[in-house]
Design a protein around this motif. Sequence first.
Motif, PDB file in Angstrom:
ATOM      1  N   GLY A 187      36.185  29.839  40.206  1.00 44.09           N
ATOM      2  CA  GLY A 187      37.352  28.961  40.111  1.00 44.09           C
ATOM      3  C   GLY A 187      38.643  29.751  39.989  1.00 44.09           C
ATOM      4  O   GLY A 187      39.658  29.417  40.622  1.00 44.09           O
ATOM      5  N   VAL A 188      38.614  30.818  39.159  1.00 47.20           N
ATOM      6  CA  VAL A 188      39.800  31.669  39.009  1.00 47.20           C
ATOM      7  C   VAL A 188      40.120  32.354  40.329  1.00 47.20           C
ATOM      8  O   VAL A 188      41.276  32.368  40.783  1.00 47.20           O
ATOM      9  N   ASN A 210      39.807  42.239  35.380  1.00 47.53           N
ATOM     10  CA  ASN A 210      38.433  41.737  35.310  1.00 47.53           C
ATOM     11  C   ASN A 210      38.468  40.209  35.391  1.00 47.53           C
ATOM     12  O   ASN A 210      38.828  39.523  34.426  1.00 47.53           O
ATOM     13  N   VAL A 211      38.111  39.670  36.547  1.00 50.17           N
ATOM     14  CA  VAL A 211      38.209  38.228  36.771  1.00 50.17           C
ATOM     15  C   VAL A 211      37.230  37.463  35.880  1.00 50.17           C
ATOM     16  O   VAL A 211      37.550  36.385  35.365  1.00 50.17           O
ATOM     17  N   THR A 212      36.039  38.020  35.682  1.00 46.86           N
ATOM     18  CA  THR A 212      35.052  37.358  34.819  1.00 46.86           C
ATOM     19  C   THR A 212      35.566  37.233  33.393  1.00 46.86           C
ATOM     20  O   THR A 212      35.443  36.167  32.762  1.00 46.86           O
ATOM     21  N   GLY A 251      36.450  45.047  48.222  1.00 47.96           N
ATOM     22  CA  GLY A 251      35.293  44.164  48.328  1.00 47.96           C
ATOM     23  C   GLY A 251      35.555  42.890  47.551  1.00 47.96           C
ATOM     24  O   GLY A 251      36.578  42.236  47.742  1.00 47.96           O
ATOM     25  N   LYS A 252      34.659  42.551  46.636  1.00 46.56           N
ATOM     26  CA  LYS A 252      34.821  41.354  45.808  1.00 46.56           C
ATOM     27  C   LYS A 252      35.594  41.628  44.529  1.00 46.56           C
ATOM     28  O   LYS A 252      35.893  40.701  43.766  1.00 46.56           O
ATOM     29  N   HIS A 253      35.905  42.895  44.272  1.00 46.16           N
ATOM     30  CA  HIS A 253      36.562  43.271  43.022  1.00 46.16           C
ATOM     31  C   HIS A 253      38.051  43.533  43.219  1.00 46.16           C
ATOM     32  O   HIS A 253      38.475  44.023  44.274  1.00 46.16           O
ATOM     33  N   ILE A 254      38.850  43.196  42.200  1.00 44.36           N
ATOM     34  CA  ILE A 254      40.280  43.488  42.225  1.00 44.36           C
ATOM     35  C   ILE A 254      40.477  44.928  41.774  1.00 44.36           C
ATOM     36  O   ILE A 254      39.994  45.333  40.710  1.00 44.36           O
ATOM     37  N   HIS A 307      48.872  31.061  34.843  1.00 46.31           N
ATOM     38  CA  HIS A 307      48.038  31.485  33.701  1.00 46.31           C
ATOM     39  C   HIS A 307      46.895  32.379  34.178  1.00 46.31           C
ATOM     40  O   HIS A 307      46.573  33.383  33.532  1.00 46.31           O
ATOM     41  N   TYR A 308      46.282  32.030  35.293  1.00 44.14           N
ATOM     42  CA  TYR A 308      45.152  32.801  35.804  1.00 44.14           C
ATOM     43  C   TYR A 308      45.557  34.224  36.175  1.00 44.14           C
ATOM     44  O   TYR A 308      44.883  35.188  35.798  1.00 44.14           O
ATOM     45  N   ILE A 309      46.659  34.369  36.930  1.00 39.17           N
ATOM     46  CA  ILE A 309      47.029  35.729  37.351  1.00 39.17           C
ATOM     47  C   ILE A 309      47.465  36.577  36.158  1.00 39.17           C
ATOM     48  O   ILE A 309      47.206  37.778  36.110  1.00 39.17           O
ATOM     49  N   GLN A 310      48.111  35.934  35.180  1.00 36.82           N
ATOM     50  CA  GLN A 310      48.494  36.697  33.988  1.00 36.82           C
ATOM     51  C   GLN A 310      47.264  37.149  33.215  1.00 36.82           C
ATOM     52  O   GLN A 310      47.194  38.286  32.738  1.00 36.82           O
ATOM     53  N   GLU A 311      46.289  36.267  33.101  1.00 38.70           N
ATOM     54  CA  GLU A 311      45.084  36.599  32.342  1.00 38.70           C
ATOM     55  C   GLU A 311      44.281  37.684  33.053  1.00 38.70           C
ATOM     56  O   GLU A 311      43.721  38.573  32.407  1.00 38.70           O
ATOM     57  N   VAL A 312      44.224  37.638  34.373  1.00 34.86           N
ATOM     58  CA  VAL A 312      43.526  38.678  35.132  1.00 34.86           C
ATOM     59  C   VAL A 312      44.186  40.026  34.884  1.00 34.86           C
ATOM     60  O   VAL A 312      43.511  41.034  34.651  1.00 34.86           O
ATOM     61  N   ALA A 313      45.529  40.063  34.924  1.00 28.62           N
ATOM     62  CA  ALA A 313      46.251  41.310  34.671  1.00 28.62           C
ATOM     63  C   ALA A 313      46.028  41.787  33.242  1.00 28.62           C
ATOM     64  O   ALA A 313      45.831  42.980  32.985  1.00 28.62           O
ATOM     65  N   LYS A 314      46.029  40.850  32.296  1.00 33.70           N
ATOM     66  CA  LYS A 314      45.851  41.196  30.879  1.00 33.70           C
ATOM     67  C   LYS A 314      44.455  41.733  30.596  1.00 33.70           C
ATOM     68  O   LYS A 314      44.270  42.599  29.736  1.00 33.70           O
ATOM     69  N   ARG A 315      43.453  41.255  31.343  1.00 36.98           N
ATOM     70  CA  ARG A 315      42.063  41.633  31.105  1.00 36.98           C
ATOM     71  C   ARG A 315      41.626  42.816  31.951  1.00 36.98           C
ATOM     72  O   ARG A 315      40.451  42.980  32.253  1.00 36.98           O
ATOM     73  N   GLY A 316      42.588  43.666  32.329  1.00 42.06           N
ATOM     74  CA  GLY A 316      42.239  44.864  33.081  1.00 42.06           C
ATOM     75  C   GLY A 316      41.704  44.578  34.462  1.00 42.06           C
ATOM     76  O   GLY A 316      40.846  45.307  34.961  1.00 42.06           O
TER      77      GLY A 316
END
Length: 335
Positions: free
Chosen positions: A32-33, A18-20, A53-56, A7-16
């Motif tokens: 946590g994500v 953006n991990v936050t 860096g810290k960003h995907i 769920h986390y990796i899908q949501e990260v991909a869906k949100r451009g």
Amino acid sequence: MKLRQLHYIQEVAKRGLNVTAAADAMFTSQPGVSKQVRLLEEELGVDIFIRNGKHIAEITPAGKRILEYTRRLLLEADNIRNIAEEFRQTDKGDLSVATTHTQARYALPAVIHKFRTVYPQVALHLHQGSPQQIAKMAVEGTADFAIATEALEHFDQLVMLPCYHWNRSVLVLPDHPLAKKFGPGAPAGSPKMSLADIAEHPVITYTFGFTGRSKLDQAFAAHGLRPDVVLTAVDADVIKTYVRLGLGIGIVASMAWDEKLDADLVHLPADHLFEPSTTHVGFRQGMFLRGYMYDFIGQFAPHLTRELIDEVSEITDAEARQRRVHELIARLHLL
């Protein structure tokens, strides 16, 4: 590997990427994500995301393949829950419908009222947006159904079923030249309104990509005409407001004209000028439909029986499914 990590990796991909934003959508923390995504990557032995860096920054080739299977796995997980719910409590659950303003305002109220009467324990969620946005909601699982006229055919992941045909009307003020020439008081035997007649006046209509606007543009282009579109909107009520202000003539879906509420405007049917448009309902290929979901579709489009919905849903090849849908669209003329 845990389902929540997927769920986390899908949501990260869906949100451009953006991990936050993904964390907010999943009601958890950004650290946590990030931690769970890292743990999944370590377990698999490959990176799903490339980091700057810290960003995907982007998705790796392996990540793209993993996300393809993740979507399928999460869909099946949803199906398992829906199957259990169907057997546990058949008349209770959730139904999320994404649609355009025109459908929400004019086509769906009677259907939703009847549905709520039959299924008072089903929580109904109505989302509005552009055709592209609502199709994306259905593909991503944010919505169970997408109902629109435009854009759904561009998403192969959706089972798309034709619901009904509709056409357009021209709305003008009573003292407008078109009202005098083609309105109810026009001389008997007067010729029908033409596209050339419309093109002589400023036009107010839908924004491109909404409510069959492409069919309107195609009709004028086929006759070598370029209408003077002075204002566009996604909302027929907004179009009518500016017609009342005298800014131009309105071209709207015929369902948007109300004989009583719009008695101050003259209604000029334009079915003879434009090809009819078809409104569809779309949902994810492979999605398990609960009984009340079939009923919702059947109330909106009575010709879409459970057997017919299942038949089209089981066609996995997108082109073959599209051919069957075109057959259904042709059949609509006979219904």
